[in-house]
Design an enzyme around this catalytic site. Structure first.
Site, short mmCIF file in Angstrom:
data_model
loop_
_atom_site.label_atom_id
_atom_site.label_comp_id
_atom_site.label_asym_id
_atom_site.label_seq_id
_atom_site.Cartn_x
_atom_site.Cartn_y
_atom_site.Cartn_z
CG ASP A 1 44.99 -39.30 -18.01
OD1 ASP A 1 44.19 -39.50 -17.23
OD2 ASP A 1 46.31 -39.19 -18.33
CG HIS B 241 39.14 -39.78 -16.51
ND1 HIS B 241 40.34 -39.63 -16.55
CD2 HIS B 241 38.37 -38.89 -17.23
CE1 HIS B 241 40.65 -38.41 -17.43
NE2 HIS B 241 39.20 -38.18 -17.98
#
Length: 514
Positions: A491, A487
C-alpha cells in the site's frame, strides 16, 4: 556334491542375468558398468551356459539363454546402430522454451569425460555452458553452431562408448519432428463463426415508380444485343459496350438516340499493394534479429506493465555524509576494494527490509509470499540486454563483501557466464542510472517481486539549513530515488514508510552499523 552346488550356482547366475533384461538400459547408466565389466560378466555367463546347458535335470530356461553380449547389443541398439547415447537440448532455466547452440566445444571423434563442456547454449537469460551428460566419444553433431529457435528436447548430438563405433554414425540423421500447425502447408480450417441473428423483417414498402430513362443497364436478352446499324457504328466510334446500354426501341432495341450522353467508362488502374518489407525511398536502416534474451525481456516487461498496478513515490536524499564515509573507508581498504555509492544503496535497502518486511514480498496470484531472506537483485546492462544478478542475504553482509559480489556478478553477466541460481529469484531490485547522469526515472517492476528502486545521479543543490534560526542556505549533494510498487502487495503508506527508513540510513550512514 561340489559339482552339483557349482551347477546350481551357475544356473542361478544365468537366471539372474535373464531377469535383468528389462532393466539393462537403466543399469548401463551406472558408471561401474564399463565395457570391460560387461564383457567379463558376459564371458562368465556364456561359459556357464556352455558347461551346464546339455546336462539333464536342469530348468529349461538354461538351455535357451542367449549370450549376454548379444542381448545387451540388441537392447542398446537402434535401427541396427551400435550402442549410443542421444543428447537432447536441455532446459537450462525454468522459463526456457527454446535455445540456440552458440558453439560446440568438442569435435566429432573427441573423447568426452565427466565435467567437460560439450557446448555453449544461449538461453532466454544468458549464454551457459552445457556439460557432457555421458562419458564416451562424440560420434555425431546433428545441429550446427549458430542454429536458433531450437525447441527443448531436440536431438543435437550422439555419444558412443567405444571409439570404433563413431564411423557407424557418419550418415546418421535426426528424425524429423512433426510440423507444428504454423509450419504446415495447408492451414487448418478455421471454425466458422456462429451465424449472426437476422435482423427483424421490415414491413413491405409499396413499390416506388420511377420515370424511365435511358441508362447503363443489362441487356434484356442475354447473349445477343439488338441495336440499329447506326447505333452499332456510333458505339464502335465511342468504344461503348452496348450490353450496358438500355434500349428504348421495340423489344429493347438500342437506337442511336439511346447513346446520346453516354461515354465510355475510364479504365480503373489498381495500384499494387505496398510490400510489407518495402521501405520509403531514401530510408536507410538495419534490421537487428531478436535474441532469446531480448524476446523474454520484451514479454516480461509488457506483462508487468499490463498486469501490475504500478504506483511511484520519490524522495530526495542528502548524501554528503555517505560520500565522506565512502572516502574514509576506501582509504582504510588501501586499494583492496573501492566502495561505490551503489554499495551503500544496496546495504541501506536491505536493512530497510527488516523494519518494513511488507516490501520484501511477492505476488503469487492466490496469496502473498513474505520472504524471510533479503536477496537484492542488481540490474546490469549487457550487450544482449538487461539481467539482474542477485546479492544474497545482503542485510547480513558488509559493504566490502557486497562490493565484491556486485563486481564479480556484473563481470560474469557481461561475459554471459552467470549460472541460473545467480540471477533467478531475488526479493527486491535496484536499478541505478546515476553513473550516466540521469537525474531521475521510473523503473518497471520485475515480477513476482513487488518493488523496484530507481536511483538517479548525485547533484549539487542549494539547500536550506532547517536547524538554523535564520534559515541559512548551503550547497549540498542530493540524490533522487523513485520506488515503483505493486499496489496489490504494498500500500502507499507502507511504501512511504520504507522509503522514509531508507532515506534515514543514507543520510546517517553510521546508523547502518547499529
Amino acid at each position: 556334491h561340489v559339482s552339483g552346488l557349482f551347477i546350481l550356482l551357475m544356473s542361478a547366475v544365468c537366471k539372474f542375468y535373464q531377469r535383468l533384461r528389462p532393466f539393462s538400459r537403466q543399469l548401463h547408466r551406472f558408471r561401474s558398468w564399463t565395457p570391460t565389466t560387461r564383457a567379463s560378466l558376459s564371458t562368465l555367463c556364456n561359459r556357464s551356459v556352455s558347461f551346464i546347458g546339455p546336462m539333464r535335470g536342469l530348468p529349461r530356461h538354461v538351455d535357451s539363454i542367449q549370450p549376454v553380449s548379444q542381448r545387451l547389443k540388441r537392447v542398446f541398439s537402434s535401427e541396427g546402430l551400435p550402442e549410443h547415447f542421444k543428447v537432447t537440448l536441455p532446459a537450462l532455466s525454468p522459463t526456457m522454451e527454446e535455445g540456440k547452440i552458440a558453439s560446440w566445444e568438442k569435435e566429432v571423434g573427441d573423447e568426452l569425460n565427466e565435467g567437460e563442456v560439450l557446448a555453449t547454449i544461449e538461453t532466454d537469460k544468458a549464454t551457459m555452458d552445457f556439460e557432457t551428460p555421458e562419458t564416451g566419444y562424440l560420434a555425431k553433431i546433428l545441429v550446427p553452431a549458430g542454429t536458433e529457435n531450437l525447441p527443448l528436447r531436440t536431438l543435437v548430438a550422439i555419444i558412443v562408448p567405444e571409439k570404433e563405433d563413431i564411423e557407424a554414425f557418419k550418415d546418421f540423421e535426426a528424425p524429423k519432428l512433426a510440423a507444428s500447425p504454423s509450419m504446415t502447408a495447408d492451414p487448418a480450417p478455421q471454425p466458422q463463426p456462429p451465424p449472426s441473428p437476422s435482423p427483424p423483417e421490415r414491413p413491405a414498402q409499396p413499390p416506388v415508380s420511377t420515370p424511365f430513362s435511358p441508362s447503363l443497364a443489362t441487356s434484356p436478352t442475354a447473349g445477343r444485343v439488338f441495336a440499329s446499324p447506326l447505333a452499332k457504328k456510333l458505339a464502335a466510334e465511342k468504344s461503348l459496350d452496348l450490353t450496358t446500354v438500355r434500349g428504348t426501341g421495340p423489344g429493347g432495341r438500342i437506337r442511336a438516340s439511346d447513346l446520346t450522353g453516354v461515354s465510355a467508362p475510364s479504365p480503373v488502374v489498381s495500384a499494387p499493394p505496398p510490400s510489407a518489407a518495402q521501405a520509403p525511398l531514401g530510408d536507410k536502416f538495419t534490421d537487428i534479429p531478436l535474441s532469446n534474451m531480448r524476446k523474454v525481456i520484451a514479454t516480461r516487461l509488457l506483462q508487468s506493465k499490463q498486469t501490475i498496478p504500478h504506483y511511484y513515490i520519490s524522495v530526495d536524499i542528502k548524501v554528503d555524509d555517505v560520500l565522506q564515509l565512502r572516502e574514509e573507508l576506501n582509504g582504510e581498504l588501501g586499494g583492496r576494494s573501492k566502495l561505490s555509492v551503489n554499495d551503500f544503496v544496496i546495504k541501506a535497502a536491505a536493512l530497510s527490509m527488516r523494519h518494513v518486511p511488507e516490501v520484501n514480498s511477492s505476488w503469487m496470484d492466490t496469496f502473498i509470499r513474505r520472504h524471510h531472506n533479503v536477496d537484492i537483485s542488481v540490474a546490469v546492462a549487457t550487450d544482449t540486454g538487461l539481467i539482474t544478478p542477485i546479492v544474497f542475504e545482503a542485510d547480513r553482509k558488509g559493504l566490502e563483501t557486497i562490493n565484491s559480489n556486485v563486481m564479480e556478478l556484473a563481470q560474469k553477466a557481461r561475459d554471459s557466464k552467470l549460472m541460473p541460481h545467480e540471477f533467478q529469484g531475488g526479493t527486491f531490485t535496484i536499478s541505478n542510472l546515476g553513473m550516466y547522469g540521469t537525474k531521475s526515472f521510473t523503473a518497471i517492476i520485475n515480477p513476482p517481486q513487488s518493488c523496484i528502486l530507481a536511483v538517479g545521479a548525485v547533484e549539487r543543490r542549494v539547500l536550506v539549513d532547517a536547524s538554523a534560526e535564520n534559515n541559512d542556505y548551503f550547497v549540498g549533494k542530493v540524490m533522487n530515488v523513485t520506488m515503483s510498487c505493486d499496489h496489490r502487495v504494498v500500500d502507499g503508506a507502507v511504501g512511504a514508510q520504507w522509503l522514509q527508513k531508507f532515506k534515514a540510513y543514507l543520510e546517517s550512514p553510521m546508523t547502518m552499523l547499529l
